[in-house]
Design a protein around this motif. Structure first.
Motif, PDB file in Angstrom:
ATOM      1  N   TYR A 151       0.827  -1.202   0.000  1.00  0.00           N
ATOM      2  CA  TYR A 151       0.000   0.000   0.000  1.00  0.00           C
ATOM      3  C   TYR A 151       0.866   1.259   0.000  1.00  0.00           C
ATOM      4  N   TYR A 152       1.898   1.273   0.829  1.00  0.00           N
ATOM      5  CA  TYR A 152       2.737   2.472   0.911  1.00  0.00           C
ATOM      6  C   TYR A 152       3.558   2.694  -0.359  1.00  0.00           C
ATOM      7  N   GLY A 222       9.554   3.905   7.588  1.00  0.00           N
ATOM      8  CA  GLY A 222       9.727   5.170   8.285  1.00  0.00           C
ATOM      9  C   GLY A 222       8.540   6.097   8.061  1.00  0.00           C
ATOM     10  N   ARG A 223       7.965   6.064   6.855  1.00  0.00           N
ATOM     11  CA  ARG A 223       6.781   6.887   6.571  1.00  0.00           C
ATOM     12  C   ARG A 223       5.574   6.418   7.367  1.00  0.00           C
ATOM     13  N   LEU A 224       5.438   5.096   7.515  1.00  0.00           N
ATOM     14  CA  LEU A 224       4.346   4.579   8.337  1.00  0.00           C
ATOM     15  C   LEU A 224       4.453   5.111   9.757  1.00  0.00           C
ATOM     16  N   PHE A 225       5.641   5.029  10.340  1.00  0.00           N
ATOM     17  CA  PHE A 225       5.810   5.496  11.709  1.00  0.00           C
ATOM     18  C   PHE A 225       5.590   7.005  11.816  1.00  0.00           C
ATOM     19  N   LEU A 243       9.132   6.201  18.269  1.00  0.00           N
ATOM     20  CA  LEU A 243      10.162   5.194  18.508  1.00  0.00           C
ATOM     21  C   LEU A 243      10.519   4.488  17.207  1.00  0.00           C
ATOM     22  N   GLY A 244       9.497   4.049  16.462  1.00  0.00           N
ATOM     23  CA  GLY A 244       9.758   3.343  15.217  1.00  0.00           C
ATOM     24  C   GLY A 244      10.489   4.197  14.204  1.00  0.00           C
ATOM     25  N   ARG A 245      10.051   5.442  14.043  1.00  0.00           N
ATOM     26  CA  ARG A 245      10.717   6.322  13.081  1.00  0.00           C
ATOM     27  C   ARG A 245      12.178   6.532  13.454  1.00  0.00           C
ATOM     28  N   THR A 246      12.437   6.781  14.725  1.00  0.00           N
ATOM     29  CA  THR A 246      13.813   7.001  15.183  1.00  0.00           C
ATOM     30  C   THR A 246      14.672   5.769  14.951  1.00  0.00           C
ATOM     31  N   PHE A 247      14.129   4.605  15.271  1.00  0.00           N
ATOM     32  CA  PHE A 247      14.898   3.368  15.114  1.00  0.00           C
ATOM     33  C   PHE A 247      15.176   3.067  13.649  1.00  0.00           C
TER      34      PHE A 247
END
Length: 259
Positions: A151-152, A222-225, A243-247
């Motif tokens: 989807y993304y 990263g876009r999802l987060f 947290l997810g984006r940073t990781f």
């Protein structure tokens, strides 16, 4: 016949239906298991408190006795991916929220994200977090976000990114779970795979691990987060998004440096 590890997980969850609900899959899927599938071990461990060594001693028993063979950084990466997989696959239980509230942070970006998640977990009400999860990922018809690579990357579900992922999972010897209707390009499943690659549960070279991340994770997750961070009417899952984006940013930089 179910093995002992699966029986212990079912007992800890309070039954098959409760275990299925905690890990975000259908009850018939769990009913058909004879043991916890390798791709679900880390999520079941987080949801029930039964250790992975007990759930799948064939995969983790020997590793537990020789943990020094796993690089500490890779072990930490595996834990981070496992945490994200757990929170993306189903809303956290009160027990898990209490464990998350005990997380400690530091001055690094990831440490600050851990501290924010701990603060959110400490003040969270499990029923409200469950509603957040429902509105974000399930909804009436569909949730606010669709956490799938297809989807993304294409705007549609079950497109070419999924078929490419399936081919690469087959090449790595990672089998699709029987009776699981969730496509493999769900963010939770990809985080589970990355956790297994990081801690050595899935046999793959560092180059294969980097290639998998760059092909199936970094182009979109990263876009999802980031979308989770900016989603409306969420509190707890906003900190999960941060947290997810940073990781993922840290992972992207590390793999780029290694390359």
């Amino acid at each position: 016949m179910r093995d002992d590890g699966l029986d212990r997980a079912i007992d800890a969850a309070g039954g098959i239906a409760q275990l299925a609900r905690k890990i975000g899959i259908s009850q018939p899927s769990v009913s058909n298991w004879t043991r916890v599938p390798a791709q679900r071990v880390v999520v079941v461990e987080s949801a029930t408190g039964v250790s992975r060594n007990d759930l799948r001693p064939d995969l983790y028993g020997e590793q537990a006795g020789s943990a020094e063979l796993v690089d500490p950084i890779d072990a930490a990466r595996a834990q981070e991916y496992a945490l994200l997989a757990t929170l993306l696959s189903a809303p956290p239980s009160k027990r898990l929220l209490d464990r998350l509230a005990a997380l400690t942070g530091d001055a690094t970006p990831l440490g600050r994200a851990h501290a924010a998640l701990a603060d959110a977990a400490a003040s969270a009400v499990a029923a409200q977090v469950e509603r957040e999860y429902f509105d974000l990922f399930v909804g009436l018809g569909r949730g606010e976000l669709l956490p799938y690579a297809s989807y993304y990357l294409t705007g549609f579900l079950n497109e070419r990114p999924l078929s490419r992922l399936r081919a690469d999972l087959t090449a790595l010897g990672i089998e699709r779970l029987a009776n699981n209707s969730e496509p493999e390009d769900h963010a939770a499943i990809l985080c589970e795979v990355m956790s297994g690659l990081a801690d050595g549960s899935f046999d793959a070279s560092p180059e294969a691990q980097r290639a998998f991340f760059e092909k199936h994770v970094s182009p979109w997750m990263g876009r999802l987060f980031a979308d989770m961070e900016s989603a409306g009417n969420v509190n707890f899952y906003r900190t999960v998004g941060a947290l997810g984006r940073t990781f993922i940013e840290i992972e992207t930089e590390a793999f780029t440096f290694a390359n």
